[in-house]
Write an enzyme that holds these catalytic residues in place. Structure first.
Site, short mmCIF file in Angstrom:
data_model
loop_
_atom_site.label_atom_id
_atom_site.label_comp_id
_atom_site.label_asym_id
_atom_site.label_seq_id
_atom_site.Cartn_x
_atom_site.Cartn_y
_atom_site.Cartn_z
CG HIS A 168 -1.80 -1.22 1.27
ND1 HIS A 168 -2.09 -1.93 2.42
CD2 HIS A 168 -2.47 -1.83 0.25
CE1 HIS A 168 -2.92 -2.93 2.10
NE2 HIS A 168 -3.15 -2.88 0.80
CD GLU A 171 -0.55 0.74 4.40
OE1 GLU A 171 -1.78 0.63 4.32
OE2 GLU A 171 0.22 -0.23 4.37
CG HIS A 261 0.88 -3.58 5.43
ND1 HIS A 261 0.00 -3.33 4.43
CD2 HIS A 261 1.47 -4.77 5.12
CE1 HIS A 261 0.01 -4.31 3.55
NE2 HIS A 261 0.90 -5.21 3.93
CD GLU A 337 -1.15 -3.16 9.33
OE1 GLU A 337 -0.96 -1.95 9.10
OE2 GLU A 337 -1.66 -3.95 8.50
ZN LIG Z 1 -1.37 -1.71 4.34
#
Ligand SMILES: [Zn+2]
Length: 378
Positions: A168, A171, A261, A337
């Site tokens: 992504h 990010e 992420h 994350e």
């Molecule tokens: Zn992500």
């Protein structure tokens, strides 16, 4: 015209910018998709002028909760990114700011440009343990770079460990994490880094989505595909980034996988496992717990209390990278994350979660990987 965005990673549309007291902007959606939240723009020609800058569609973004208790990042030199108090009310994100220079940049998080990516790859390759393989071309024709770290010694017992980031593209913290990882792995002076390369070869893809990064996307590639939903059966045309990585993994094998992420809403660092797999076992649980608990022990920015709800057995989404890889290679596969905002456990008011903290967390994660591959649990 005080607002500009036509640069590497830029994203904003101008609604109205004739009055510094009422600059109205909106975030542009990713090409061929409806995701949007990443923004990055420059304000110029308003030195010492009090400005009121409003992002009018902030309440309609992909993760509106991401703007609650959020402070924008800004920079004059594009090296040091600071936080500035930001108000989110009635779906509008408002920044009141008096520039002290002729140009100032604002972004959702400290940007990581494709130019910086190219610098990172070039710098890393000066290390004798690093080599480059271009796995293929993206939709826009960019190189998909993979760095292999190896001490060059062949051993049947060596593990194949994979690290990927920035599926992504908005990010950006994920590529700051990679910068920390690549610098640590290529330093060749750190005993743990040398010991890690005795036990495994590392296959590292610092940026899975170069097109989305350059285009200023939040979540998709140039074809509008959310790459972390393409791992079951990726198309070579519309998701070549995943197609080529899966192809390389099939050739090399995978004994460990970490996908890095950022999470828009949660003010914490956390790891998501693959408990939803049909063949989840107590051994797999022990591997996951070992990694998470050791990381928590050595890094005060990491915690294990808060994260995504654990999936029920049998409900894994095999379109996502970690579940697909854990299922296919029967290995520990995880999603890390990091926050856009800050960590509640260890807040830093002037910087929030920041590039240097991402880099430190990367080093901690690799130290844990060293312990993991040495352990009997793998
Ligand atoms: Zn992500």
């Amino acid at each position: 015209m005080p607002i500009s965005h036509n640069f590497d990673g830029g994203n904003i549309d101008v609604i109205e910018d004739s009055n510094a007291q009422n600059i109205q902007l909106k975030i542009r959606a990713d090409a061929n998709s409806s995701f949007f939240q990443w923004f990055y723009f420059r304000v110029h020609g308003l030195n010492q002028v009090p400005c009121s800058i409003s992002i009018q569609n902030a309440g309609e973004v992909t993760y509106p909760k991401g703007f609650e208790n959020y402070d924008v990042v800004y920079s004059y030199d594009r090296k040091n990114w600071m936080r500035h108090p930001t108000n989110f009310l009635d779906g509008i994100l408002n920044i009141k700011f008096k520039p002290s220079q002729d140009a100032v940049y604002f972004a959702y998080f400290a940007p990581y440009s494709m130019e910086r990516h190219s610098d990172l790859i070039a710098r890393t390759l000066s290390a004798s343990v690093a080599s480059l393989e271009v796995l293929g071309k993206t939709v826009d024709g960019r190189d998909l770079d993979m760095i292999k770290f190896s001490d060059g010694k062949n051993s049947k017992r060596k593990r194949n460990c994979w690290l990927i980031a920035r599926q992504h593209p908005g990010e950006t913290m994920a590529e700051w994490w990679m910068e920390g990882a690549l610098e640590w792995l290529s330093a060749q002076k750190i005993s743990e880094s040398i010991s890690l390369l005795k036990l495994c070869d590392l296959f590292v893809i610092p940026n899975m989505n170069p097109d989305g990064s350059y285009r200023g996307h939040l979540r998709t590639n140039a074809a509008g595909r959310n790459l972390n939903r393409e791992w079951e059966n990726p198309s070579a045309e519309s998701a070549p980034e995943v197609f080529f990585v899966k192809e390389a993994m099939a050739k090399i094998g995978v004994d460990f996988f970490l996908d890095v992420h950022g999470d828009e809403s949660l003010p914490h660092n956390f790891i998501a496992g693959t408990e939803g797999l049909i063949n989840w076992s107590s051994k797999k649980q022990r591997q996951l717990d070992f990694f998470k608990n050791t990381l928590k022990k050595i890094d005060k920015d990491f915690q294990t209390e808060i994260g995504y709800p654990t999936k029920e057995r049998g409900s894994a989404n095999l379109k996502m990278s970690a579940a697909q890889i854990a299922s296919r290679y029967n290995c520990l596969a995880m999603t890390l994350e990091m926050p856009f905002k800050d960590t509640l456990e260890n807040p830093n008011q002037s910087l929030g979660w920041s590039p240097s903290r991402c880099k430190t967390l990367a080093i901690s994660s690799l130290r844990v990987l060293d312990q993991y591959v040495k352990s009997a649990i793998i």
